[in-house]
Design a protein around this motif. Structure first.
Motif, PDB file in Angstrom:
ATOM      1  N   SER A  47     -13.205  51.474 -35.202  1.00 30.64           N
ATOM      2  CA  SER A  47     -13.997  51.389 -33.966  1.00 30.64           C
ATOM      3  C   SER A  47     -15.169  52.359 -34.000  1.00 30.64           C
ATOM      4  O   SER A  47     -16.289  52.019 -33.591  1.00 30.64           O
ATOM      5  N   ALA A  50     -17.898  51.104 -36.343  1.00 25.36           N
ATOM      6  CA  ALA A  50     -18.699  50.041 -35.727  1.00 25.36           C
ATOM      7  C   ALA A  50     -19.766  50.629 -34.813  1.00 25.36           C
ATOM      8  O   ALA A  50     -20.903  50.140 -34.776  1.00 25.36           O
ATOM      9  N   ARG A  51     -19.430  51.683 -34.084  1.00 27.43           N
ATOM     10  CA  ARG A  51     -20.419  52.338 -33.219  1.00 27.43           C
ATOM     11  C   ARG A  51     -21.519  52.977 -34.056  1.00 27.43           C
ATOM     12  O   ARG A  51     -22.690  52.921 -33.704  1.00 27.43           O
ATOM     13  N   LYS A  53     -22.733  52.002 -36.741  1.00 29.70           N
ATOM     14  CA  LYS A  53     -23.629  50.973 -37.285  1.00 29.70           C
ATOM     15  C   LYS A  53     -24.311  50.124 -36.210  1.00 29.70           C
ATOM     16  O   LYS A  53     -25.088  49.232 -36.535  1.00 29.70           O
ATOM     17  N   ARG A  54     -24.021  50.397 -34.967  1.00 29.53           N
ATOM     18  CA  ARG A  54     -24.556  49.553 -33.889  1.00 29.53           C
ATOM     19  C   ARG A  54     -26.080  49.666 -33.794  1.00 29.53           C
ATOM     20  O   ARG A  54     -26.631  50.771 -33.724  1.00 29.53           O
ATOM     21  N   PRO A  55     -26.780  48.528 -33.766  1.00 28.64           N
ATOM     22  CA  PRO A  55     -28.243  48.575 -33.602  1.00 28.64           C
ATOM     23  C   PRO A  55     -28.616  49.178 -32.249  1.00 28.64           C
ATOM     24  O   PRO A  55     -27.890  49.007 -31.260  1.00 28.64           O
ATOM     25  N   ASN A  56     -29.721  49.870 -32.212  1.00 27.06           N
ATOM     26  CA  ASN A  56     -30.224  50.497 -30.981  1.00 27.06           C
ATOM     27  C   ASN A  56     -29.248  51.503 -30.381  1.00 27.06           C
ATOM     28  O   ASN A  56     -29.223  51.701 -29.174  1.00 27.06           O
ATOM     29  N   GLY A  57     -28.445  52.112 -31.252  1.00 29.46           N
ATOM     30  CA  GLY A  57     -27.488  53.107 -30.792  1.00 29.46           C
ATOM     31  C   GLY A  57     -27.784  54.473 -31.387  1.00 29.46           C
ATOM     32  O   GLY A  57     -28.510  54.602 -32.372  1.00 29.46           O
ATOM     33  N   ALA A  75     -26.175  53.496 -26.389  1.00 26.25           N
ATOM     34  CA  ALA A  75     -26.936  52.389 -26.964  1.00 26.25           C
ATOM     35  C   ALA A  75     -27.790  51.757 -25.873  1.00 26.25           C
ATOM     36  O   ALA A  75     -27.395  51.698 -24.698  1.00 26.25           O
ATOM     37  N   THR A  77     -29.475  48.645 -23.966  1.00 27.08           N
ATOM     38  CA  THR A  77     -29.064  47.278 -23.670  1.00 27.08           C
ATOM     39  C   THR A  77     -30.142  46.333 -24.195  1.00 27.08           C
ATOM     40  O   THR A  77     -31.089  46.767 -24.858  1.00 27.08           O
ATOM     41  N   THR A  78     -30.038  45.058 -23.876  1.00 30.75           N
ATOM     42  CA  THR A  78     -31.098  44.123 -24.265  1.00 30.75           C
ATOM     43  C   THR A  78     -32.407  44.489 -23.588  1.00 30.75           C
ATOM     44  O   THR A  78     -33.470  44.133 -24.067  1.00 30.75           O
ATOM     45  N   TYR A  86     -21.853  55.518 -23.576  1.00 30.34           N
ATOM     46  CA  TYR A  86     -20.470  55.078 -23.742  1.00 30.34           C
ATOM     47  C   TYR A  86     -19.498  56.239 -23.885  1.00 30.34           C
ATOM     48  O   TYR A  86     -18.357  56.138 -23.437  1.00 30.34           O
TER      49      TYR A  86
END
Length: 163
Positions: A47, A50-51, A53-57, A75, A77-78, A86
């Motif tokens: 978990s 994954a964070r 590697k998260r785009p825009n994070g 991160a 949002t759109t 988070y």
């Protein structure tokens, strides 16, 4: 402590920090067993990776060269003007020294287009609620599924304007 971007090699230490902090904070609210179940899911190495590697994070750690004192993950949002915080956790031994505030400011500075920071906080975590209020966050609502529907955790939703 210096604040830096986390890397894969930090993930076991981040997990240890989160497990320690969660048990210190939430055992009295949810019980030791439930906190272990939540941390095994939300704070597993997979978990956390994954964070990372998260785009825009942005995944930050506070490091003194020997151990991690805190971490934060946020991160966009759109809508790049809305930032979701988070996670922001400080190891119990380092709490009350301004480290949380440093992590928060570094997260905010990492997203220059953001105009609003949003987060969810457990109402019974009075220290976290007080911290966020002291740092400009105001309540805007609540949720019954903090962190997703897996554990059905109620929480308050707070926002802070950055402009």
């Amino acid at each position: 402590m210096f604040i830096r971007t986390a890397s894969e090699r930090d993930l076991p230490a981040v997990r240890d920090l989160l497990v320690e902090t969660w048990h210190a904070t939430y055992d009295s609210i949810y019980g030791h067993e439930r906190v272990t179940e939540i941390t095994d899911d939300w704070h597993s190495i997979e978990s956390l990776a994954a964070r990372l590697k998260r785009p825009n994070g942005e995944f930050l750690v506070a490091d003194d060269g020997r151990r991690l004192g805190g971490m934060a993950f946020a991160a966009a949002t759109t809508d790049p003007k809305v930032l979701i915080l988070y996670q922001l956790y400080v190891r119990p031994a380092f709490q009350g020294r301004g480290l949380g505030k440093q992590l928060l400011h570094e997260i905010e500075d990492s997203f220059p287009d953001a105009r609003t920071v949003r987060l969810e906080v457990e109402q019974a975590n009075s220290e976290a609620v007080a911290f966020y209020q002291a740092n400009g966050f105001r309540p805007t609502g609540d949720t019954v599924n903090c962190g997703g529907s897996t554990f059905a955790i109620p929480a308050l939703v707070y926002e802070k304007r950055l402009d």
